[in-house]
Design an enzyme around this catalytic site. Structure first.
Site, PDB file in Angstrom:
ATOM      1  N   ASP A  99       8.849   2.787  21.503  1.00  0.00           N
ATOM      2  CA  ASP A  99       8.823   4.230  21.712  1.00  0.00           C
ATOM      3  C   ASP A  99       7.621   4.539  22.592  1.00  0.00           C
ATOM      4  O   ASP A  99       6.497   4.178  22.243  1.00  0.00           O
ATOM      5  CB  ASP A  99       8.666   4.917  20.341  1.00  0.00           C
ATOM      6  CG  ASP A  99       9.320   6.274  20.287  1.00  0.00           C
ATOM      7  OD1 ASP A  99       9.160   7.027  21.261  1.00  0.00           O
ATOM      8  OD2 ASP A  99       9.978   6.578  19.268  1.00  0.00           O
ATOM      9  N   ASP A 134       0.817  -1.229   0.000  1.00  0.00           N
ATOM     10  CA  ASP A 134       0.000   0.000   0.000  1.00  0.00           C
ATOM     11  C   ASP A 134       0.845   1.271   0.000  1.00  0.00           C
ATOM     12  O   ASP A 134       0.326   2.372   0.180  1.00  0.00           O
ATOM     13  CB  ASP A 134      -0.978   0.001   1.188  1.00  0.00           C
ATOM     14  CG  ASP A 134      -0.231   0.016   2.531  1.00  0.00           C
ATOM     15  OD1 ASP A 134       1.017  -0.055   2.534  1.00  0.00           O
ATOM     16  OD2 ASP A 134      -0.906   0.114   3.572  1.00  0.00           O
ATOM     17  N   ASP A 143       5.465  -1.256   7.097  1.00  0.00           N
ATOM     18  CA  ASP A 143       4.643  -1.912   8.119  1.00  0.00           C
ATOM     19  C   ASP A 143       5.434  -3.007   8.838  1.00  0.00           C
ATOM     20  O   ASP A 143       6.601  -3.274   8.513  1.00  0.00           O
ATOM     21  CB  ASP A 143       3.363  -2.493   7.482  1.00  0.00           C
ATOM     22  CG  ASP A 143       3.671  -3.295   6.229  1.00  0.00           C
ATOM     23  OD1 ASP A 143       4.679  -4.035   6.248  1.00  0.00           O
ATOM     24  OD2 ASP A 143       2.934  -3.173   5.228  1.00  0.00           O
ATOM     25  N   ASP A 187      14.270  12.886  13.311  1.00  0.00           N
ATOM     26  CA  ASP A 187      14.017  14.318  13.507  1.00  0.00           C
ATOM     27  C   ASP A 187      15.125  15.191  12.944  1.00  0.00           C
ATOM     28  O   ASP A 187      15.116  16.400  13.138  1.00  0.00           O
ATOM     29  CB  ASP A 187      13.900  14.615  15.017  1.00  0.00           C
ATOM     30  CG  ASP A 187      12.646  14.031  15.644  1.00  0.00           C
ATOM     31  OD1 ASP A 187      11.658  13.845  14.917  1.00  0.00           O
ATOM     32  OD2 ASP A 187      12.665  13.769  16.859  1.00  0.00           O
TER      33      ASP A 187
HETATM   34  C1  NOJ Z   1      10.072  13.846  19.618  1.00  0.00           C
HETATM   35  C2  NOJ Z   1       9.904  12.905  18.470  1.00  0.00           C
HETATM   36  O1  NOJ Z   1      11.135  12.341  18.161  1.00  0.00           O
HETATM   37  C3  NOJ Z   1       9.324  13.706  17.336  1.00  0.00           C
HETATM   38  O2  NOJ Z   1       9.328  13.020  16.126  1.00  0.00           O
HETATM   39  C4  NOJ Z   1       7.927  14.125  17.744  1.00  0.00           C
HETATM   40  O3  NOJ Z   1       7.408  14.982  16.759  1.00  0.00           O
HETATM   41  C5  NOJ Z   1       7.928  14.855  19.083  1.00  0.00           C
HETATM   42  N1  NOJ Z   1       8.785  14.254  20.065  1.00  0.00           N
HETATM   43  C6  NOJ Z   1       6.545  14.893  19.650  1.00  0.00           C
HETATM   44  O4  NOJ Z   1       6.147  13.627  20.092  1.00  0.00           O
END
Ligand code: NOJ
Length: 546
Positions: free
Chosen positions: A100, A27, A31, A320
């Site tokens: 996480d 899709d 996953d 991030d």
């Molecule tokens: C840190 C996370 O690594 C990030 O990806 C997320 O946007 C923020 N915390 C909020 O949960």
């Protein structure tokens, strides 16, 4: 000094961003089934733990970091059975599972919030942080959310504002409420029972908001003005004592580190908080301020503060941040050399290395042609703010391309077939067009590839306790692009030297001889005299001194 032995110190943790790793059902979205198919690949790389970014039910405003049901798997990612199959497959291969945990906030679609926003006096009213409007009817204070705009959102049904440090769809949970806190801890207990080995705990520095006047209300940036308050440490200690310590699970907290002492507070074995910490630095700040000189300053300071009983999470990349080879290295002429140098730097430092999917093949940043192509909520908001502040569209796009978290989130490049082997369907985010040259299949065949360099480093770490438990001493000059240090343990001493520039450099160090054994390098030959190591562009070399 010798660091105390512990299992979490021997981990090499591979971060999977499930949405972008491997599509298993066609899709266009990664996953759990796809992840399970790639376990042999991870085994071959040699890592022994996987941290998966959130896989719980979520409306995906912030790609899983906004959770609407902590006890269910996101439909796009599969089912609980798929998760269990991944867990079992990982465990069979000696790979630990790190989940996480997003406990600072939930999604606004979580049933607790749906109830909480209805009235001021229902069972869930106090599960989130609600405040009356200021006298002029505006937000209770000037705090801004991390993703831009006010950190407060007005809800007419209650005639009040709720706090959200991140997107408005991510309301902050109220840890001061005893019942809410117990319910939050139940989530951890549930996943413990499911056989999880550890947790990466999201945005955990702001549990205690200090709204009673302990935080600086005048500061616009909410997260820094109320980070690391004493109440936050107490909540963490309570959580760890009740849910983590009894099962000896591994923990890494994502925290705000303003001083080395902050890092120690979170990771010291004596305090009963986390095993290690991931310091959060906004990408734009990292891009503008990083330098090898600052790296060295930070390494020296934190080593001194943490060496007695703290520990380090070592990472150059995650979901991030921009891609490490594009940010700290050179993704053009010295792509391979710099990707290897960064790998060597990461694995020779004291601490547990975190490898983010794709860095082991040197994946690079992407430049998407229009802001509409970006998925990252942070990038989209930042772009809007820049326009409001007077930037041109070209300028706003250029900055967005550099800082976007989507740089790290483009699909994994497995081979040179359509969409890089990630999916047969159109992926949710475009694959970087360089997948034809940069991909796993090609690098598995090439003995000299970045992949094989990572594999060697991970193997070296397994076989040589000096890399895990050895003392650390910087020997390079305080300023400049060469970072060199000695790791030593019980008569063994290794010198690791890394050139963070494309210019030739030289390390002068008395203890090194022209014929000292080279353990690993990204160049095939070495020249040099007693007492000095000449370095070519992005050269890295690990030398055995004794
Ligand atoms: C840190 C996370 O690594 C990030 O990806 C997320 O946007 C923020 N915390 C909020 O949960």
């Amino acid at each position: 000094m010798k660091h105390k032995k512990d299992w979490f110190k021997e981990l090499v943790i591979y971060q999977i961003y499930p949405r972008s790793f491997q599509d298993g059902n066609g899709d266009g979205i990664g996953d759990l089934k796809g992840m399970a198919e790639r376990l042999d690949y991870l085994k071959e790389l040699g890592i022994n733990a996987v941290w998966m970014s959130p896989v719980y039910a979520s409306p995906n405003v912030d790609n899983g970091y906004d959770i609407s049901d902590y006890y269910r798997i996101m439909e796009e990612f599969g089912t609980m059975e798929d998760w269990e199959a991944f867990r079992d497959g990982a465990h069979e291969r000696g790979i630990a599972i790190i989940m996480d945990l997003v406990l600072n906030h939930s999604s606004d679609l979580h049933p607790w919030f749906q109830e909480s926003k209805k009235s001021r006096d229902n069972k869930f009213s106090d599960y989130y942080i609600w405040r009356d409007p200021a006298e002029d009817g505006g937000a209770p204070n000037g705090w801004l959310s991390v993703f831009g705009g006010s950190a407060w959102e007005y809800v007419p049904e209650r005639g009040q504002y709720y706090l959200h440090f991140f997107a408005r769809q991510q309301p902050d949970l109220n840890w001061a409420n005893d019942e809410a806190r117990e319910k939050i801890l139940d989530i951890v207990r549930f996943w413990n029972k499911k056989g999880v080995d550890g947790y990466r705990i999201d945005a955990i520095s702001y549990l205690d908001k200090g709204l009673d006047g302990r935080a600086d209300m005048s500061q616009a940036f909410g997260t820094s003005s109320c980070a690391n308050l004493e109440g936050t440490h107490q909540y963490i200690q309570e959580m760890v004592a009740k849910t983590i310590a009894p099962d000896h699970l591994m923990t890494v907290g994502e925290v705000i580190v303003n001083t080395p002492q902050d890092a120690w507070n979170y990771t010291s074995a004596s305090r009963g908080e986390f095993n290690m910490a991931i310091p959060f630095i906004p990408p734009i700040v990292e891009i503008e301020t990083w330098s090898p000189t600052n790296f060295k300053k930070n390494l020296a300071e934190t080593y001194e503060t943490l060496k007695k009983d703290g520990w380090w999470a070592r990472f150059l990349s995650n979901h991030d941040k921009p891609r490490q080879v594009s940010l700290y290295g050179n993704d053009g002429a010295y792509w391979k050399e710099s990707a290897k140098m960064l790998a060597s730097y990461l694995h020779t430092l004291p601490g547990s290395p975190f490898v983010f999917q794709g860095e082991e093949i040197g994946m690079t940043n992407i430049k998407l042609p229009s802001i509409d192509d970006y998925n990252d909520i942070d990038t989209r908001n930042y772009y809007k703010t820049m326009l409001q502040e007077g930037a041109s569209e070209e300028e706003a796009l250029r900055v967005s391309q550099n800082i976007s978290r989507d740089n790290a989130r483009t699909p994994m490049q497995w081979n040179s077939s359509v969409h890089g082997g990630f999916s047969l369907a159109e992926p949710w985010l475009p694959v970087n067009p360089n997948y034809r040259e940069i991909n796993v299949e090609q690098q598995l065949q090439d003995e000299d590839s970045i992949f094989h360099f990572y594999q060697k480093l991970i193997r070296l770490r397994k076989e040589n306790p000096v890399m895990v438990y050895g003392d650390f001493q910087l020997v390079s000059e305080t300023e400049g692009p060469v970072i060199a240090f000695i790791r030593s343990l019980e008569g063994t001493a290794w010198l690791a030297v890394h050139n963070f520039s494309e210019e030739e450099q030289k390390l002068c160090w008395d203890g090194v001889r022209a014929d000292s054994e080279v353990i690993l390098s990204n160049y095939s030959s070495r020249e040099g005299r007693d007492g000095e190591i000449p370095l070519r562009a992005y050269e890295t070399v690990i030398v055995k001194l004794s």
